[in-house]
Enzyme design. Structure first.
Site, PDB file in Angstrom:
ATOM      1  N   ASN A  13       0.857  -1.183   0.000  1.00  0.00           N
ATOM      2  CA  ASN A  13       0.000   0.000   0.000  1.00  0.00           C
ATOM      3  C   ASN A  13       0.896   1.237   0.000  1.00  0.00           C
ATOM      4  OD1 ASN A  13      -1.938   1.954   0.334  1.00  0.00           O
ATOM      5  ND2 ASN A  13      -2.495   1.370   2.419  1.00  0.00           N
ATOM      6  N   LYS A  15       0.067   4.249  -0.319  1.00  0.00           N
ATOM      7  CA  LYS A  15      -0.606   5.415   0.281  1.00  0.00           C
ATOM      8  C   LYS A  15      -0.384   6.656  -0.616  1.00  0.00           C
ATOM      9  CE  LYS A  15      -0.405   3.207   4.753  1.00  0.00           C
ATOM     10  NZ  LYS A  15      -0.292   3.351   6.206  1.00  0.00           N
ATOM     11  N   HIS A 106      -9.729   0.851   5.250  1.00  0.00           N
ATOM     12  CA  HIS A 106      -8.461   1.129   5.914  1.00  0.00           C
ATOM     13  C   HIS A 106      -8.674   2.124   7.052  1.00  0.00           C
ATOM     14  CE1 HIS A 106      -4.304   2.370   6.572  1.00  0.00           C
ATOM     15  NE2 HIS A 106      -3.935   1.282   5.915  1.00  0.00           N
ATOM     16  N   GLU A 108      -7.065   4.586   8.049  1.00  0.00           N
ATOM     17  CA  GLU A 108      -6.861   5.992   7.689  1.00  0.00           C
ATOM     18  C   GLU A 108      -8.110   6.563   7.035  1.00  0.00           C
ATOM     19  OE1 GLU A 108      -2.096   5.179   7.185  1.00  0.00           O
ATOM     20  OE2 GLU A 108      -3.314   5.487   5.387  1.00  0.00           O
ATOM     21  N   GLU A 178      -5.095  -4.955  10.594  1.00  0.00           N
ATOM     22  CA  GLU A 178      -4.065  -3.958  10.871  1.00  0.00           C
ATOM     23  C   GLU A 178      -4.376  -3.267  12.196  1.00  0.00           C
ATOM     24  OE1 GLU A 178      -2.095  -2.199   7.020  1.00  0.00           O
ATOM     25  OE2 GLU A 178      -4.121  -1.441   7.225  1.00  0.00           O
ATOM     26  N   GLY A 184       2.567   2.420  10.720  1.00  0.00           N
ATOM     27  CA  GLY A 184       3.497   3.532  10.557  1.00  0.00           C
ATOM     28  C   GLY A 184       4.218   3.941  11.824  1.00  0.00           C
ATOM     29  N   SER A 222       3.503  -2.081  10.173  1.00  0.00           N
ATOM     30  CA  SER A 222       4.969  -2.089  10.303  1.00  0.00           C
ATOM     31  C   SER A 222       5.579  -3.446   9.961  1.00  0.00           C
ATOM     32  CB  SER A 222       5.390  -1.641  11.714  1.00  0.00           C
ATOM     33  OG  SER A 222       4.943  -0.321  11.969  1.00  0.00           O
TER      34      SER A 222
END
Length: 263
Positions: A13, A15, A106, A108, A178, A184, A222
């Site tokens: 991904n 992003k 996701h 985010e 996730e 991140g 990560s």
């Protein structure tokens, strides 16, 4: 087919990265690694999710990779078809461009862009109706984990879409777990914690559909070459949704290699 014999998926991904020239170089570097030491398609599905303006260029650039590299959209519209919806890209438009895979849910998108269960539900429904494969993202916050709510939160996110998935469509869903606190941050759930959650997801999905036994469950948060082998050894972890490490061709290749060699 048991969970341990499911063909793994490793999806990068990207992003909101990188710039066009860097994306082109990343693709070339990954192609060279795959051509020098091929990872068989039967050993691991490999895909990348670039920004929307790069989808078709990246798809075309991977045509001569020597094996299929899936091109995955990072998002799609909650509105189907075509029409006066400035800035939107529908499931049907993706399908028309041979973009057959899409991320939905996701964290985010949920947190930064306030995507509710209803919005995510609509996206999943339209994607499946158009014939796309959905990589459905689930995960809990650090607070939810510390409060002992992690499994409850994740399984509820799966239940959120169950009402719009037809019985025969579950085979077109991949679930990516996730933990939000690991995205991140450099922190990774321990292999034991990740496996426990994946086992709970498999049990939960299997109570909804028989496809739960053969569904690929990916871990994200990560993921890097240093922890990929340990994660790949977990029986219910069938691949990885890779963030930052996917922007480095060698790191991404090593993660794919770890899953291909372990499963």
């Amino acid at each position: 087919m048991s969970a341990s014999t499911i063909t793994p998926w490793v999806v990068g991904n990207w992003k909101m990265n990188p710039m066009q020239a860097d994306a082109g170089q990343l693709v070339q570097n990954l192609k060279k690694l795959l051509q020098d030491q091929i990872i068989a398609e039967s050993a691991c599905h490999i895909g990348v999710a670039p920004v929307s303006i790069a989808l078709l260029n990246v798809q075309a650039a991977f045509k001569d990779a020597g094996r299929q590299i899936l091109t995955v959209a990072q998002d799609l519209s909650r509105i189907a078809g075509t029409g006066a919806y400035t800035g939107e890209v529908s499931a049907e438009l993706l399908k028309d461009s041979q973009i057959n895979f899409v991320l939905v849910g996701h964290s985010e998108r949920r947190e930064i862009f306030a995507e509710t269960a209803d919005i995510i539900q609509a996206k999943v429904k339209h994607a499946l109706t158009a014939g796309l494969t959905v990589i459905y993202c689930v995960g809990e916050s650090l607070e939810q984990r510390e409060n002992g709510q992690a499994e409850q939160v994740v399984l509820q996110q799966i239940c959120d879409i169950a009402s719009v998935v037809e019985a025969e469509q579950w085979v077109n869903i991949v679930i990516a777990y996730e933990p939000i606190w690991a995205i991140g941050t450099g922190k990774t759930a321990s292999p034991e914690d990740a496996q426990a959650m994946h086992a709970a997801i498999r049990l939960g999905v299997s109570q909804i559909t028989p496809a739960g036994q053969t569904m690929a469950l990916l871990y994200g948060g990560s993921v890097k070459p240093e922890n990929a082998v340990e994660l790949a050894a977990c029986p219910d972890i069938n691949g990885a949704l890779v963030g930052g490490a996917s922007l480095n061709a060698e790191s991404f290749y090593k993660i794919a290699q770890a899953f291909a060699n372990t499963k």
